[in-house]
Write a protein that holds these residues in place. Sequence first.
Motif, short mmCIF file in Angstrom:
data_model
loop_
_atom_site.label_atom_id
_atom_site.label_comp_id
_atom_site.label_asym_id
_atom_site.label_seq_id
_atom_site.Cartn_x
_atom_site.Cartn_y
_atom_site.Cartn_z
N LEU A 1 40.00 0.31 -14.45
CA LEU A 1 38.59 0.45 -14.82
C LEU A 1 37.76 -0.58 -14.08
CD1 LEU A 1 38.94 0.63 -18.73
CD2 LEU A 1 38.74 2.56 -17.15
N PRO A 2 36.64 -0.19 -13.50
CA PRO A 2 35.72 -1.21 -12.98
C PRO A 2 35.12 -1.97 -14.15
CG PRO A 2 34.68 0.95 -12.93
CD PRO A 2 36.10 1.18 -13.36
N SER B 1 33.26 4.42 -12.60
CA SER B 1 34.49 4.56 -13.38
C SER B 1 35.14 5.92 -13.16
CB SER B 1 34.21 4.34 -14.88
OG SER B 1 33.14 5.15 -15.32
N ALA C 1 31.91 -1.04 -18.33
CA ALA C 1 32.20 0.37 -18.04
C ALA C 1 32.84 1.02 -19.25
CB ALA C 1 33.12 0.47 -16.82
N THR D 1 32.14 -2.69 -14.63
CA THR D 1 30.88 -2.05 -14.99
C THR D 1 30.61 -0.89 -14.04
OG1 THR D 1 28.49 -2.42 -15.29
CG2 THR D 1 29.57 -3.67 -13.54
N ASP D 2 29.85 0.08 -14.51
CA ASP D 2 29.36 1.15 -13.64
C ASP D 2 28.06 0.76 -12.95
OD1 ASP D 2 31.40 3.01 -13.93
OD2 ASP D 2 30.47 3.98 -15.68
N VAL E 1 36.23 -0.19 -21.35
CA VAL E 1 36.58 -1.60 -21.17
C VAL E 1 36.70 -2.32 -22.51
CG1 VAL E 1 35.74 -3.82 -20.33
CG2 VAL E 1 35.72 -1.84 -18.82
N ILE F 1 40.95 -4.40 -15.76
CA ILE F 1 39.49 -4.46 -15.63
C ILE F 1 39.24 -5.07 -14.26
CG2 ILE F 1 37.33 -5.33 -16.58
CD1 ILE F 1 38.80 -5.69 -19.26
N THR G 1 34.10 -5.97 -9.62
CA THR G 1 33.27 -5.24 -8.67
C THR G 1 32.16 -6.11 -8.08
OG1 THR G 1 31.80 -4.39 -10.42
CG2 THR G 1 33.71 -3.04 -9.84
N THR H 1 46.01 -1.85 -18.83
CA THR H 1 44.64 -1.53 -18.43
C THR H 1 44.11 -2.68 -17.59
OG1 THR H 1 44.19 -0.19 -20.39
CG2 THR H 1 42.29 -1.02 -19.18
N THR I 1 36.57 5.98 -9.59
CA THR I 1 37.81 5.21 -9.51
C THR I 1 38.98 5.99 -10.09
OG1 THR I 1 36.53 3.15 -9.68
CG2 THR I 1 38.90 3.02 -10.14
N GLU I 2 38.73 6.67 -11.19
CA GLU I 2 39.78 7.51 -11.79
C GLU I 2 40.20 8.62 -10.83
OE1 GLU I 2 40.61 10.09 -15.90
OE2 GLU I 2 38.62 9.28 -15.46
#
Length: 322
Positions: free
Chosen positions: A137-138, A120, A188, A140-141, A191, A38, A41, A36, A123-124
Amino acid sequence: MRIVVPAGGIGGARFLRGLKATLGIVSGQESEAAITVIGNTGDDITLFGLRVCPDLDTVMYTLGGGIDDERGWGRADESFTVKEELAAYGMKPTWFGLGDRDTATHIVRSQMLAAGFPLSAVTEALCDRWRPGVRLLPMTDDQVETHVVVDGDEGPRAIHFQEWWIRHRAQLPARQIVSVGAEKAAPAPGVLEAVREADLVVLPPSNPVVSVGSILGVPGIREALEEAVVVGVSPIIGGAPVRGMADACLTAIGVETSARAVAEHYGPDLLDGWLVDEADAGVEADGIEVESRPLYMTDVDAAAAIARAAVDMGLRIKERRA
């Protein structure tokens, strides 16, 4: 094996390519290992009405086979017709080079964000095309942007990190680096859960100030990482950055450009292990285990060897603690 990698930029992406190789992860195939990422951003910027996420895209393109390997960023076989046409209209800025293929990604992202989808989810959706072989995963959103305070003709002024980094090549002395919006941001979705479930966390040789540092600045992320076993790979070899201008960023926050100083900047509450290059063999950091290995990522095999060393070190630390 579940590994979490807080990453940003070219160094992080190339390390991840090596980590995938050493774990035997092949995009599109089932694997017992899972990574995963992270993604930072803080470098994100809005240009010509488009939301650009450089670090997320660099990871996605690198692991998905679409990166320009020579530059380390942007799409392979890129053209810049749109950039040239915008310049002909007098549109600014002209210093940020959006490629034609790359622009398509930013259009899709911007339309989805405008429709109300969180970053998020966007991005997916983008990764559905590229199949990077990791969960990206970013951090944060929420909108977080890194700004740099520099001296202007009428006193201090703040400019976007991208302007300082690309237009000025980090040559303007920085008074301060500020993560605007970070204090109100939330991690996000997924995370913190990924960190809690991880067997190991690896900090790649990304910029410790504006890549990994931005991620750590989101409330709750550093605290979660401090509960995990974390091994870092030094982005500094022999007193100089492996790539880029991380030394300018470290100077801005008052940290010496050395493998030891970066380890101490992260601190023993975060770092359990620290990999340095053979040029820095003998470096010590209070409360942190240090080992030396060749750290130049000259190719995928070299990156895989570095990743294997980081994973092995982390597993040894974890086994002793168990």
